[in-house]
Structure formats: structure tokens, C-alpha cells
Design a protein around this motif. Structure first.
Motif, mmCIF file in Angstrom:
data_model
loop_
_atom_site.group_PDB
_atom_site.id
_atom_site.type_symbol
_atom_site.label_atom_id
_atom_site.label_comp_id
_atom_site.label_asym_id
_atom_site.label_seq_id
_atom_site.Cartn_x
_atom_site.Cartn_y
_atom_site.Cartn_z
ATOM 1 N N ASP A 136 20.437 80.475 24.122
ATOM 2 C CA ASP A 136 21.736 79.832 24.017
ATOM 3 C C ASP A 136 21.660 78.677 23.029
ATOM 4 N N ILE A 137 22.762 78.432 22.336
ATOM 5 C CA ILE A 137 22.766 77.347 21.353
ATOM 6 C C ILE A 137 22.509 75.998 22.034
ATOM 7 N N GLU A 138 22.916 75.864 23.303
ATOM 8 C CA GLU A 138 22.665 74.613 24.022
ATOM 9 C C GLU A 138 21.174 74.317 24.149
ATOM 10 N N ASP A 139 20.353 75.380 24.219
ATOM 11 C CA ASP A 139 18.903 75.173 24.316
ATOM 12 C C ASP A 139 18.349 74.478 23.081
ATOM 13 N N ALA A 140 18.944 74.757 21.911
ATOM 14 C CA ALA A 140 18.478 74.131 20.679
ATOM 15 C C ALA A 140 18.861 72.659 20.628
ATOM 16 N N TYR A 141 19.891 72.270 21.365
ATOM 17 C CA TYR A 141 20.318 70.869 21.380
ATOM 18 C C TYR A 141 19.445 70.019 22.312
ATOM 19 N N ARG A 142 19.009 70.628 23.418
ATOM 20 C CA ARG A 142 18.331 69.831 24.439
ATOM 21 C C ARG A 142 16.870 70.224 24.647
ATOM 22 N N GLY A 143 16.480 71.422 24.169
ATOM 23 C CA GLY A 143 15.185 71.965 24.542
ATOM 24 C C GLY A 143 15.282 72.536 25.949
ATOM 25 N N ALA A 144 14.394 73.477 26.273
ATOM 26 C CA ALA A 144 14.499 74.119 27.586
ATOM 27 C C ALA A 144 13.224 74.867 27.919
ATOM 28 N N GLN A 145 13.048 75.150 29.185
ATOM 29 C CA GLN A 145 12.020 76.057 29.675
ATOM 30 C C GLN A 145 12.737 77.343 30.089
ATOM 31 N N ARG A 146 12.332 78.463 29.517
ATOM 32 C CA ARG A 146 13.018 79.715 29.789
ATOM 33 C C ARG A 146 12.015 80.815 30.117
ATOM 34 N N SER A 147 12.414 81.714 31.036
ATOM 35 C CA SER A 147 11.656 82.933 31.307
ATOM 36 C C SER A 147 12.212 84.021 30.406
ATOM 37 N N ILE A 148 11.366 84.616 29.586
ATOM 38 C CA ILE A 148 11.789 85.611 28.611
ATOM 39 C C ILE A 148 11.104 86.934 28.921
ATOM 40 N N SER A 149 11.910 87.983 29.049
ATOM 41 C CA SER A 149 11.384 89.319 29.331
ATOM 42 C C SER A 149 11.196 90.086 28.034
ATOM 43 N N LEU A 150 10.021 90.686 27.871
ATOM 44 C CA LEU A 150 9.701 91.477 26.696
ATOM 45 C C LEU A 150 9.327 92.886 27.126
ATOM 46 N N GLN A 151 9.535 93.841 26.214
ATOM 47 C CA GLN A 151 9.164 95.231 26.460
ATOM 48 C C GLN A 151 8.252 95.703 25.339
ATOM 49 N N LEU A 152 7.077 96.185 25.718
ATOM 50 C CA LEU A 152 6.066 96.617 24.757
ATOM 51 C C LEU A 152 5.864 98.122 24.870
ATOM 52 N N PRO A 153 6.055 98.886 23.776
ATOM 53 C CA PRO A 153 5.831 100.344 23.828
ATOM 54 C C PRO A 153 4.367 100.673 24.108
ATOM 55 N N ALA A 154 4.162 101.721 24.910
ATOM 56 C CA ALA A 154 2.808 102.160 25.227
ATOM 57 C C ALA A 154 2.848 103.639 25.589
ATOM 58 N N LEU A 155 1.698 104.294 25.509
ATOM 59 C CA LEU A 155 1.574 105.691 25.893
ATOM 60 C C LEU A 155 1.057 105.783 27.317
ATOM 61 N N ASP A 156 1.697 106.661 28.134
ATOM 62 C CA ASP A 156 1.179 106.880 29.480
ATOM 63 C C ASP A 156 0.116 107.981 29.451
ATOM 64 N N ALA A 157 -0.402 108.338 30.611
ATOM 65 C CA ALA A 157 -1.498 109.309 30.694
ATOM 66 C C ALA A 157 -1.092 110.692 30.205
#
Length: 311
Positions: A136-157
Motif C-alpha cells: 500500500d502507498i501508506e506503507d511507503a509514507y510510514r514504513g511497515a512490517q508486513r507478511s508477504i506470501s510468495l509462490q515458488l515453482p517446483a516439480l513434484d515426484a
């Protein structure tokens, strides 16, 4: 650009395992190789097969391609969906790309082109990873601690491409700009033979905001004002990502006028500015009293809005 259905080109289902894709490509490549094929379109088909295989053989490129959606038809005009790559983690050194001549160029620009097969040493540092995240643009004004979810491609068995999700707690520094990269040391790919892990680079982007737009370090706001506020001037309350401020609208302001609030943009050294763009909003003529007021105004002014329109 035109959409290309790489699965249809190779004649495989979207759920095909990586080995199935390899076998399909080799079979069709032999059939349409220009040196042996008698098909009149062999050269074009061979190039098309190579392009499709270049994307689908790579789990990262394939996962990115799949995120574009499944409703597209071969040959349709195509643009990547907005923010399709949010939280998509990949390895390599390429930068994210916009629209390109074709999907092959798109993926080459994103992932840094075709990567050669490597023989890794017994002890090596892991690859750096990259991901685009939205704040959010508000985060750039004040700074923040955020939980960010990422998805990494991988091969299964079974050799199918899947996305592995993981969550990171990230410190968003005050004054961060769109396009800036945050480095998370040791959060990239794992090392080989006890080698150190690579780093994770998060490219910052701003989520769409209902009021504010960002241009570098500057912020733009379309502010509704009444006709009398624009004509007579006055004091108005203006929202900013860091709270409300008071601003003076000069007398005789026209619609579209830009008023500058110095230093009220993205924090920094120097900070950006916030530009308020006046949008004159007419009251509705939805009652007899309102219609009478408009009629009185029409009679009070000797005003032709198209006086200079015709030259």
C-alpha cells in the motif's frame, strides 16, 4: 501480442508431466525438422515447436505461462492480466517485462532468456531469487512490517509443476519507491554441498489506490470541488497518504488545475510532492429549487462556454 497455446502446439494436456512434454517435442521435432520433412510449413512449425518447448520445459516459465489463464484462444490478442506476477518467485537475473512482440520474448525478458544446463560444483552458493510484491502507498509514507506470501515453482515426484507457497515477514522501509529492490540475504535458493544460500530480491510495486496515483516520488490526487469553490476560492480539506491537510483553492481556478503540496509526496531526501488536480463537480438539477438556481445563474451571467471554440 498474440496468444500462443503452447500446450496445443505440442499436442499435450495442461496437466502433462515434464517427461510427457519432452517426448511430445522430440516426436514432433523429428516430424517437422526442415532437413527431413516434406511439409510445406515445416520450418515455421519447427520454430513454433521450439518456442513452445523452450517455455514448457522450464518449470518456472511454465508456471508463469499458466498464471496467464486458461481462457485464451490461440491467435487472440493478448495482454498479461494485471499484476499476474504478484508474489511469483523465480530464479535467474532477468527483469520483469511488459508487453513484447510475442510470448517467447516476454519470457526471455522476464527470466533472462534461455538458460544453459549447468554442472554445479560440489560446493556452490545458491541462486538468487526474485519476486514482485505489492504494498500500500501508506506503507511507503510510514514504513511497515508486513507478511508477504510468495509462490515458488517446483516439480513434484510425478514430474508435474506445482507452486510451493511460503510466507516471509518483511520490513518495508519508509520512503521506498516503486521499482526499488529489497534484498533479503540468504532467502534465495539453497546452496550446494553446504554452500551458502542465495539472496531474495523483492521488487516493490504499489497496489492500485482509489484516490492516489504515484509518479516516481510524486503522488497525484483528483480532488472534487464545487463550482463556487473553484470560482470564489476557499479552503478545502485534502486527504494524503499520511493524513488530511488544509489547502487553499485560488479564486478563478479552472477544472484540471494542478496545485502543488511541496514535500507531501513519497518521503525521501528530497521528498516528492503531492499534486492536487481540481475536478469541478456540478450539483444535480434534481429538484425544482435546483433548476431555479441554475436558471437564475444562467440569467445572471453573460457567458458563452463556446465563445472561443469555433475560432
Amino acid at each position: 501480442m498474440k496468444y500462443k497455446d503452447y500446450y496445443a502446439i505440442l499436442g499435450v494436456e495442461r496437466t502433462a508431466a515434464q517427461d510427457d512434454i519432452k517426448r511430445a517435442y522430440r516426436k514432433l521435432a523429428r516430424k517437422y525438422h526442415p532437413d527431413v520433412s516434406k511439409h510445406t510449413d515445416a520450418e515455421d512449425r519447427f520454430k513454433e515447436l521450439g518456442e513452445a518447448y523452450e517455455v514448457l520445459k522450464d518449470p518456472e516459465k511454465r508456471a508463469a505461462y499458466d498464471r496467464m489463464g486458461t481462457h485464451w484462444r490461440n491467435g487472440e490478442d493478448f495482454q498479461p492480466p494485471p499484476n499476474w506476477d504478484e508474489g511469483f518467485e523465480f530464479s535467474g537475473t532477468g527483469e520483469h517485462a511488459g508487453a513484447h512482440a510475442d510470448l517467447n520474448d516476454f519470457f526471455e525478458a522476464m527470466f533472462g532468456g534461455a538458460r544453459a544446463e549447468h554442472v554445479w560444483p560440489s560446493h556452490a552458493m545458491g541462486q538468487d531469487h526474485h519476486a514482485r510484491v505489492f504494498i500500500d502507498i501508506e506503507d511507503a509514507y510510514r514504513g511497515a512490517q508486513r507478511s508477504i506470501s510468495l509462490q515458488l515453482p517446483a516439480l513434484d515426484a510425478q514430474g508435474h509443476v506445482s507452486l510451493q507457497s511460503h510466507t516471509l515477514n518483511v520490513s518495508i522501509p519508509k520512503g521506498v519507491r516503486a521499482g526499488q529492490h529489497l534484498r533479503l540475504a540468504g532467502q534465495g535458493g539453497g546452496g550446494v554441498g553446504g554452500g551458502p544460500a542465495g539472496d531474495l530480491y523483492l521488487e516493490i510495486a504499489f497496489r492500485a489506490h482509489p484516490h492516489f496515483r504515484v509518479d516516481g516520488s510524486d503522488v497525484l490526487l483528483d480532488l472534487p470541488v464545487a463550482p463556487w469553490e473553484a470560482a470564489l476560492g476557499g479552503h478545502v480539506t485534502v486527504p494524503t497518504p499520511d493524513g488530511r491537510v488544509e489547502m487553499t483553492v485560488p479564486m478563478g481556478s479552472a477544472g484540471g488545475r494542478r496545485l502543488r503540496l511541496k514535500g507531501k509526496g513519497i518521503p525521501g531526501n528530497p521528498p516528492g510532492d503531492l499534486y492536487v488536480i481540481l475536478n469541478i463537480v456540478l450539483p444535480p438539477a434534481d429538484s425544482e429549487a435546483a433548476k431555479a438556481a441554475y436558471n437564475t445563474m444562467r440569467q445572471a451571467f453573460n457567458f458563452d462556454p463556446r465563445a472561443r471554440f469555433y475560432g
